[in-house]
Design a protein around this motif. Sequence first.
Motif, PDB file in Angstrom:
ATOM      1  N   TYR A   9       0.830  -1.207   0.000  1.00  0.00           N
ATOM      2  CA  TYR A   9       0.000   0.000   0.000  1.00  0.00           C
ATOM      3  C   TYR A   9       0.873   1.270   0.000  1.00  0.00           C
ATOM      4  O   TYR A   9       0.504   2.279  -0.602  1.00  0.00           O
ATOM      5  N   GLU A  10       2.003   1.219   0.664  1.00  0.00           N
ATOM      6  CA  GLU A  10       2.892   2.374   0.684  1.00  0.00           C
ATOM      7  C   GLU A  10       3.464   2.670  -0.708  1.00  0.00           C
ATOM      8  O   GLU A  10       3.733   3.826  -1.042  1.00  0.00           O
ATOM      9  N   LYS A  11       3.631   1.616  -1.524  1.00  0.00           N
ATOM     10  CA  LYS A  11       4.192   1.790  -2.863  1.00  0.00           C
ATOM     11  C   LYS A  11       3.139   2.242  -3.876  1.00  0.00           C
ATOM     12  O   LYS A  11       3.481   2.734  -4.943  1.00  0.00           O
ATOM     13  N   MET A  12       1.853   2.059  -3.522  1.00  0.00           N
ATOM     14  CA  MET A  12       0.774   2.491  -4.422  1.00  0.00           C
ATOM     15  C   MET A  12       0.608   4.009  -4.319  1.00  0.00           C
ATOM     16  O   MET A  12       1.057   4.627  -3.355  1.00  0.00           O
ATOM     17  N   THR A  13      -0.058   4.577  -5.299  1.00  0.00           N
ATOM     18  CA  THR A  13      -0.387   6.003  -5.173  1.00  0.00           C
ATOM     19  C   THR A  13      -1.423   6.142  -4.069  1.00  0.00           C
ATOM     20  O   THR A  13      -2.216   5.215  -3.817  1.00  0.00           O
ATOM     21  N   ALA A  14      -1.429   7.271  -3.412  1.00  0.00           N
ATOM     22  CA  ALA A  14      -2.339   7.492  -2.290  1.00  0.00           C
ATOM     23  C   ALA A  14      -3.801   7.380  -2.725  1.00  0.00           C
ATOM     24  O   ALA A  14      -4.639   6.860  -1.984  1.00  0.00           O
ATOM     25  N   GLU A  15      -4.127   7.840  -3.946  1.00  0.00           N
ATOM     26  CA  GLU A  15      -5.497   7.797  -4.445  1.00  0.00           C
ATOM     27  C   GLU A  15      -5.966   6.342  -4.618  1.00  0.00           C
ATOM     28  O   GLU A  15      -7.053   5.965  -4.173  1.00  0.00           O
ATOM     29  N   LYS A  16      -5.153   5.516  -5.276  1.00  0.00           N
ATOM     30  CA  LYS A  16      -5.523   4.111  -5.503  1.00  0.00           C
ATOM     31  C   LYS A  16      -5.568   3.345  -4.176  1.00  0.00           C
ATOM     32  O   LYS A  16      -6.456   2.535  -3.942  1.00  0.00           O
ATOM     33  N   ALA A  17      -4.607   3.590  -3.310  1.00  0.00           N
ATOM     34  CA  ALA A  17      -4.581   2.918  -2.005  1.00  0.00           C
ATOM     35  C   ALA A  17      -5.819   3.291  -1.197  1.00  0.00           C
ATOM     36  O   ALA A  17      -6.403   2.442  -0.513  1.00  0.00           O
ATOM     37  N   ALA A  18      -6.273   4.551  -1.280  1.00  0.00           N
ATOM     38  CA  ALA A  18      -7.461   5.002  -0.542  1.00  0.00           C
ATOM     39  C   ALA A  18      -8.710   4.296  -1.044  1.00  0.00           C
ATOM     40  O   ALA A  18      -9.572   3.890  -0.255  1.00  0.00           O
ATOM     41  N   ILE A  19      -8.813   4.107  -2.362  1.00  0.00           N
ATOM     42  CA  ILE A  19      -9.974   3.421  -2.937  1.00  0.00           C
ATOM     43  C   ILE A  19     -10.024   1.971  -2.448  1.00  0.00           C
ATOM     44  O   ILE A  19     -11.051   1.489  -1.988  1.00  0.00           O
ATOM     45  N   VAL A  20      -8.898   1.292  -2.543  1.00  0.00           N
ATOM     46  CA  VAL A  20      -8.846  -0.117  -2.118  1.00  0.00           C
ATOM     47  C   VAL A  20      -9.039  -0.224  -0.604  1.00  0.00           C
ATOM     48  O   VAL A  20      -9.811  -1.054  -0.122  1.00  0.00           O
ATOM     49  N   MET A  21      -8.363   0.606   0.157  1.00  0.00           N
ATOM     50  CA  MET A  21      -8.451   0.572   1.622  1.00  0.00           C
ATOM     51  C   MET A  21      -9.881   0.862   2.075  1.00  0.00           C
ATOM     52  O   MET A  21     -10.337   0.319   3.081  1.00  0.00           O
ATOM     53  N   GLY A  22     -10.602   1.670   1.321  1.00  0.00           N
ATOM     54  CA  GLY A  22     -11.984   1.976   1.679  1.00  0.00           C
ATOM     55  C   GLY A  22     -12.924   0.811   1.510  1.00  0.00           C
ATOM     56  O   GLY A  22     -14.009   0.788   2.091  1.00  0.00           O
ATOM     57  N   THR A  82       3.833   6.772   9.032  1.00  0.00           N
ATOM     58  CA  THR A  82       2.815   7.777   9.343  1.00  0.00           C
ATOM     59  C   THR A  82       2.498   8.650   8.131  1.00  0.00           C
ATOM     60  O   THR A  82       1.323   8.925   7.843  1.00  0.00           O
ATOM     61  N   LYS A  83       3.504   9.044   7.403  1.00  0.00           N
ATOM     62  CA  LYS A  83       3.316   9.926   6.254  1.00  0.00           C
ATOM     63  C   LYS A  83       2.468   9.241   5.172  1.00  0.00           C
ATOM     64  O   LYS A  83       1.551   9.846   4.616  1.00  0.00           O
ATOM     65  N   SER A  84       2.749   7.977   4.898  1.00  0.00           N
ATOM     66  CA  SER A  84       1.993   7.230   3.886  1.00  0.00           C
ATOM     67  C   SER A  84       0.551   7.021   4.331  1.00  0.00           C
ATOM     68  O   SER A  84      -0.387   7.172   3.542  1.00  0.00           O
ATOM     69  N   ALA A  85       0.365   6.675   5.596  1.00  0.00           N
ATOM     70  CA  ALA A  85      -0.983   6.468   6.122  1.00  0.00           C
ATOM     71  C   ALA A  85      -1.786   7.759   6.052  1.00  0.00           C
ATOM     72  O   ALA A  85      -2.978   7.755   5.705  1.00  0.00           O
ATOM     73  N   ALA A  86      -1.152   8.873   6.355  1.00  0.00           N
ATOM     74  CA  ALA A  86      -1.836  10.170   6.313  1.00  0.00           C
ATOM     75  C   ALA A  86      -2.287  10.501   4.895  1.00  0.00           C
ATOM     76  O   ALA A  86      -3.406  10.994   4.682  1.00  0.00           O
ATOM     77  N   LYS A  87      -1.453  10.228   3.892  1.00  0.00           N
ATOM     78  CA  LYS A  87      -1.817  10.505   2.502  1.00  0.00           C
ATOM     79  C   LYS A  87      -3.027   9.649   2.083  1.00  0.00           C
ATOM     80  O   LYS A  87      -3.928  10.140   1.402  1.00  0.00           O
ATOM     81  N   ILE A  88      -3.020   8.401   2.497  1.00  0.00           N
ATOM     82  CA  ILE A  88      -4.131   7.511   2.137  1.00  0.00           C
ATOM     83  C   ILE A  88      -5.419   7.990   2.799  1.00  0.00           C
ATOM     84  O   ILE A  88      -6.469   8.093   2.147  1.00  0.00           O
ATOM     85  N   LEU A  89      -5.373   8.293   4.079  1.00  0.00           N
ATOM     86  CA  LEU A  89      -6.565   8.781   4.785  1.00  0.00           C
ATOM     87  C   LEU A  89      -7.054  10.098   4.173  1.00  0.00           C
ATOM     88  O   LEU A  89      -8.265  10.345   4.084  1.00  0.00           O
ATOM     89  N   ASN A  90      -6.151  10.930   3.728  1.00  0.00           N
ATOM     90  CA  ASN A  90      -6.494  12.213   3.119  1.00  0.00           C
ATOM     91  C   ASN A  90      -7.277  12.014   1.812  1.00  0.00           C
ATOM     92  O   ASN A  90      -8.120  12.842   1.467  1.00  0.00           O
ATOM     93  N   ASN A  91      -7.018  10.921   1.108  1.00  0.00           N
ATOM     94  CA  ASN A  91      -7.679  10.663  -0.170  1.00  0.00           C
ATOM     95  C   ASN A  91      -8.944   9.803  -0.035  1.00  0.00           C
ATOM     96  O   ASN A  91      -9.567   9.479  -1.041  1.00  0.00           O
ATOM     97  N   MET A  92      -9.311   9.430   1.165  1.00  0.00           N
ATOM     98  CA  MET A  92     -10.522   8.622   1.386  1.00  0.00           C
ATOM     99  C   MET A  92     -11.736   9.515   1.555  1.00  0.00           C
ATOM    100  O   MET A  92     -11.601  10.716   1.810  1.00  0.00           O
TER     101      MET A  92
END
Length: 171
Positions: free
Chosen positions: A114-127, A143-153
Amino acid sequence: MKISFLIPCVLTLFLLTITLAEEQEAKNPPKALQEQQYGSVEERRIMESLQDGSAPFAREREDLENKKKELKRIEGEVDKKIEQLNQLRVRIEKLLEQKGAEEQKRIVELAKVYEKMTAEKAAIVMGSVEQQLAISILAKMKTKSAAKILNNMEREKAAKLTTAFSTLDTR
């Protein structure tokens, strides 16, 4: 094997012990009774036959002894079953520990993916994954990667994950 099975067995063994003690007492009466003079030869013969074991009680005594032996055998079987169950419990606990360790290893690997994915794609899948899994993955991420993913959800999904993540027991 349930403990409720043991209670009647123990009770029966207790009653057998009491009965055997009473029979032993009847078999060997106190010396005062042994030394008493009998009123007739017939009375003496009857009393001695009761003490000899050739009386009608001999069969009951034998039955009690057989039941006592059977209870001892059953007690041994129950002990053996309990030991087998304890060994099985230990084996299951070890397997559960192994399973937990393997799951944690897979979650760490997923976090890296998930860290290697783009934040937008990771947010879609994580959601769309189960909340507990998403929380576990976020916990293993930087923390930085998790924050980007949460920001795009979606805002509601990110809020739910954040709330659940904050109550996560990390002991």
